[in-house]
Design an enzyme around this catalytic site. Structure first.
Site, mmCIF file in Angstrom:
data_model
loop_
_atom_site.group_PDB
_atom_site.id
_atom_site.type_symbol
_atom_site.label_atom_id
_atom_site.label_comp_id
_atom_site.label_asym_id
_atom_site.label_seq_id
_atom_site.Cartn_x
_atom_site.Cartn_y
_atom_site.Cartn_z
ATOM 1 N N SER A 162 1.173 -0.715 -0.161
ATOM 2 C CA SER A 162 0.145 -0.058 -0.079
ATOM 3 C C SER A 162 0.892 0.782 -0.020
ATOM 4 O O SER A 162 1.772 1.134 -0.676
ATOM 5 C CB SER A 162 -0.892 0.244 1.279
ATOM 6 O OG SER A 162 -1.679 0.974 1.227
ATOM 7 N N ASP A 216 -5.797 -3.247 -2.618
ATOM 8 C CA ASP A 216 -4.505 -2.838 -1.729
ATOM 9 C C ASP A 216 -4.295 -4.011 -1.264
ATOM 10 O O ASP A 216 -4.757 -5.629 -0.476
ATOM 11 C CB ASP A 216 -5.287 -1.933 -0.386
ATOM 12 C CG ASP A 216 -4.189 -1.574 0.300
ATOM 13 O OD1 ASP A 216 -3.325 -2.269 0.603
ATOM 14 O OD2 ASP A 216 -4.202 -0.109 0.562
#
Length: 321
Positions: free
Chosen positions: A46, A184
């Protein structure tokens, strides 16, 4: 003995990635060298994936201090929205909370047309989750000579930080034209250290051990009260569950990695007790506070940082037989 590969891992955590970027800036100041050059493998998830890719940007790596500037400059735009969007999405319940176009613009400006295959050394690994194939995905620079495993770095960064409810999934294409719908990587590896260790065992056969620097993005400690949580439905859990997943995943992975690597595993984390900071809190005053918290934490933990730097100098570098 073939020596110790150096591994850097960076957690996910939205705007709290500024904590990790600040730590790396201090590391650069203390070591006198760019943060990315002292490692053999850098892995990120991320926001940590964006930092990792920036440190290894082909042709012109980004200094940690410049990564910090990106958070300060671009964060308020990436996590900004109009009143109409807030109303139209029901504050992220009916649709993703933020428009990803500005994020994509920042990534395009940062990475241009650079590809994963352009990254040579150190090795780079990023995480994401393929929602159509229902599979965790690890993007590895050392495998990117295969067009099916090669992607634009800007696209990979967009994918690894496509946090559900915050941004829509990323639809990206590999070098051979295959499309992937990704979200993500924090959904399975908020802390990518175990993924990095597993990769290192293949990359560096016969290694004497691993010198690991693992950077967190803040630990939330305020309780979720039972009297409130017992009545939460989907809407009630939508925001708190992100912090729960990040913290729980990061902590158990850190514990397991420490057991595997022993005294050459170094984890630096900031306690956010009394200092709440949401993943999308990009207010200037919050960013200033996060940066100060990171520096204060490092000042208190200076001895451990000195030990890491000493081991980095003393332990033999990995050599292939």
């Amino acid at each position: 003995m073939r020596g110790y590969p150096r591994i850097l891992t960076i957690d996910g955590g939205g705007m709290r990635g500024l904590l990790a970027a600040t730590f790396l800036s201090v590391l650069e100041e203390r070591s006198g060298t760019p943060a990315g050059t002292g490692f053999d493998l850098i892995a990120g998830t991320s926001t940590g994936g964006i930092i990792a890719a920036a440190l290894l940007r082909p042709g012109k790596p980004v200094a940690a201090a410049d990564v910090m500037s990106i958070y300060h400059r671009a964060g308020p735009r990436i996590f900004g929205r109009s009143l109409w969007r807030a109303l139209g999405t029901m504050n992220g319940v009916a649709d993703e909370k933020y428009d990803a176009r500005f994020l994509e613009r920042v990534l395009a400006e940062t990475f241009g047309d650079a590809r994963l295959s352009d990254v040579t050394l150190p090795a780079l690994m990023l995480t994401a989750y393929d929602i159509e194939r229902r599979a965790a995905v690890l993007f590895r620079s050392w495998q990117a000579a295969d067009p099916a495993k090669d992607y634009r770095l800007a696209d990979l960064c967009r994918a690894t930080c496509a946090a559900p409810t915050y941004f829509e999934p990323a639809l990206i294409r590999s070098g051979d034209g295959t499309s992937h719908a990704l979200i993500d990587g924090s959904v399975f590896a908020a802390n990518p250290t175990l993924c990095a260790l597993s990769a290192a065992m293949d990359l560096y056969p016969g290694a004497s051990g691993y010198l690991i620097l693992s950077l967190g993005t803040g630990r939330q400690t305020h309780p979720l009260q039972y009297t409130q949580a017992k009545n939460w439905g989907l809407a009630g859990w939508a925001r708190p569950i992100s912090d729960v997943i990040l913290d729980a995943s990061s902590e158990i992975i850190d514990s397991q990695a420490a057991e595997m690597a022993g005294d050459t595993h170094f984890r630096f984390q900031v306690d956010l007790t009394g200092q709440p900071a949401a993943l999308d809190d990009a207010r200037p005053e919050t960013l200033t506070r996060l940066e100060a918290l990171a520096r204060t934490t490092l000042a208190k933990d200076s001895d451990r940082l000195d030990r890491f730097l000493a081991l980095n100098q003393w332990l033999p570098r990995y050599r292939r037989g």
